[in-house]
Design a protein around this motif. Sequence first.
Motif, short mmCIF file in Angstrom:
data_model
loop_
_atom_site.label_atom_id
_atom_site.label_comp_id
_atom_site.label_asym_id
_atom_site.label_seq_id
_atom_site.Cartn_x
_atom_site.Cartn_y
_atom_site.Cartn_z
N TRP A 1 0.87 -1.18 0.00
CA TRP A 1 0.00 0.00 0.00
C TRP A 1 0.90 1.23 0.00
N TYR A 2 0.70 2.05 -1.02
CA TYR A 2 1.43 3.32 -1.09
C TYR A 2 0.40 4.44 -1.13
N SER A 3 0.64 5.48 -0.35
CA SER A 3 -0.26 6.63 -0.36
C SER A 3 0.55 7.90 -0.20
N GLN A 4 -0.05 8.99 -0.70
CA GLN A 4 0.68 10.26 -0.71
C GLN A 4 -0.31 11.42 -0.68
N ALA A 5 0.10 12.48 0.03
CA ALA A 5 -0.60 13.75 0.00
C ALA A 5 0.44 14.83 -0.21
N VAL A 6 0.22 15.69 -1.22
CA VAL A 6 1.23 16.68 -1.56
C VAL A 6 0.55 17.94 -2.08
N ARG A 7 1.16 19.07 -1.76
CA ARG A 7 0.68 20.35 -2.26
C ARG A 7 1.69 20.90 -3.26
N PHE A 8 1.20 21.37 -4.42
CA PHE A 8 2.04 21.92 -5.48
C PHE A 8 1.79 23.42 -5.59
N ASP A 9 2.90 24.16 -5.68
CA ASP A 9 2.81 25.60 -5.84
C ASP A 9 3.85 26.03 -6.86
N ASN A 10 3.66 27.24 -7.42
CA ASN A 10 4.54 27.74 -8.47
C ASN A 10 4.78 29.22 -8.25
#
Length: 783
Positions: free
Chosen positions: A403-412
Amino acid sequence: MNKNQTLVSLAIFTTLYSQQSMADLRDQCLMGVPHFTGEVVQGDLNTLPVYIEADDAEINQPTQAVYQGNVDVKQGNRHLMADSVEVKQLGNHQAPQRFAYIRGGFDYKDNQLNMLGKNADFNLDSHDGHATNADYELVGRQGRGKAEHINLQNDYRVMKNATFTSCLRGDNAWAVDASEIRQYVKEEYAEMWHARFKVHGVPVFYTPYLQLPIGERRRSGLLIPSGGSSSRDGFWYMQPIYWNIAPNYDMTVTPKYMSHRGWQLNGEFRYLTSIGEGKVAGEYLGRDRYDEYISDKRKRHLFYWNHSSSFLENWRFNVNYTRVSDKRYFNDFDSQYGSSTDGYADQYARIAYYKPNYNFSLSARQFQVFDENLSIGPYRAMPQIDFNYYKHDLANGWLDFKWYSQAVRFDNDSDLMPTAWRFHIEPSLASLMSNEYGGLKVETKLYGTRYEQKKGSGVNAEEVQKNINRVIPQFKLDLQTVLARDTTFLKDYTQTFEPHIQYLYRPYRDQSNIGSKQRTSDYLGFGYDSALVQQDYYSLFRDRRYSGLDRISSANQMTLGGTTRFYDKAGDERFNLSAGQIYYLNDSRIDDNPANKTPTSSSSWALESNWKMSDHWRWRGSYQYDTNTHATSLANTSLEYNPKKDNLIQLNYRYASQNYIDQNLGRSANAYRQDIQQIGLVTAWEVSDNWSVVGKYYHDLALKKPVEQYLGIQYNTCCWAAGISARRYVTSRQHQDEDSVLYDHGIGFTLELRGLGTNNYQNGIDDMLEKGKLPYIRAFSLE
């Protein structure tokens, strides 16, 4: 009689050289130093019996003993020969004091020191003493000198009008003369007053005070400088200054003067603690005077931090951070912390927790891109949370669960680009059936991703879909076998056949609504963090065409490949050849844009091979044939002759088509606007024990011009080494014409005094091979 316990403590200098060294020169140097014969006696030598032989002896117990003529005194490792030795005992029986007087010359040897002198007086109880007109030489290592007077104490030695050199007897290449040398035995350093550095007896440098290391311990002070000239920097000079702050902390500060640019201050701080180790470095130029650098920001600087730590048993913390003041920094400055060929600087931090069946991490990452034509840079992932869970041997050992899970926020940085949160889960079940001939792996996987996107704040920012849910199942069959047989055409060789067949299915999902509809970054590709994977044989068996999770292309494909290997009778692999290709049963797509689907029914052919033709000859090569354009897209090959460790001649060639560059390497490489075709010749040779030569030449057949040329020569002796190098390579300047080719050329000098602390007798070939934009890469070794 026990005066020998004082003489043995007369160790002028301690070990100077490391045991890891180049054998030929090391053996040559050590042949010229005295060696201890016999077995070294361990323990307290003062408790051992003393044996004295002499032509004549007069003993007046208990106050006096005089030995005359060919006096030979032995105690453990100690051996003294003299014409006359007188031993006196003064004081009462409760507190006697014993003194030894040597007249008419003496010759002393032990396992650390040889010394010749005229006269000597010793206090056999306090170990203090005094010798005159003494020549000393270290045993088993380099280091010698002389002194008019030597005062001996327990922890230090004071020498008046003394000299020291690490050169062998008969070699007066360099020496340090001083009015006083004070050597601290335990701390392993020497202080010198009114020191004069001489080259072949000629004074070339004076300092009222000098401190030198005389052993393995690190000591603060000046390191060996370097200098040279280049068309970019002008005349330059670097002087490293080392500060040994503590056993687990040190710092090197290196001022560098460049006549075209000004003063640059460089520093590096290293630390080692109970919870981690790392390095912090910086480079700073207050005002760049170089006329061809066009910018209002004349301050140029770099910051670097690399850290790795483990704490509280299961926690890990890592940092890899590099940032520079401007995009042209690595074009204009040579730095060990980055290169213009990298294209970007990575800024990354991660803290993670590990257990046997699971781990999770919190990280942040961004890139500083050096492409001056790129108006919109890559996204940063900040924060990013990853969680992995593993459970093997389910269902009586038939299934493995992940089980792989991820939470990520992207900004520029650009207000035209959207921002987003991405939440992803990726469970998988796999079953492996295997025996001695191979294995079949069956795997099912599910990609579940949710995006929460927000339009950029700029006036012309494009609209984006706020919420997106994407669910993609995947099924994979992977079959690998290993078959072996004795070859009929090669005696005593065994050949293996390793077929590899993979079937991959993943349905199509339109992903054009994820991220900007434009290609936002030629470095990270599509969406927020995806880019095309550069193809080689091993990438053919990857699950996905794109790195990252924003673009997961559809797949209904078979990958056929395999490897054959040849082993000699000793079991060493001598040759291998791998080949493979993907056959698309349906087009692989990520959206409805025809440019983003596979352009043909099959991928490029990928081949890789390594061949150890003999102990001295090696070859490697890789090749890709584009079935869409019916042309070669990528080719690399290297042929190397390596008769012994450091001697080598390598001929290499690399080719990349313009189409391959556009699709895989991005805008920075597209500056070529044509195919890349480069040949290179690298030669490194230890001509003799003293001379080493390295030459490198790389020529671009498309540009019809050399791209880099380098010649380095180093002369090595037992007590010093000097090198000179000349270099010419293609560089760039701001607002350069597209069709022009600009070169930077320079000359460098290095000088090393050997015998001051740890030395390794290196011939300099490894250091010279690492220099340049295109460093040497050894042909793949099958050993």
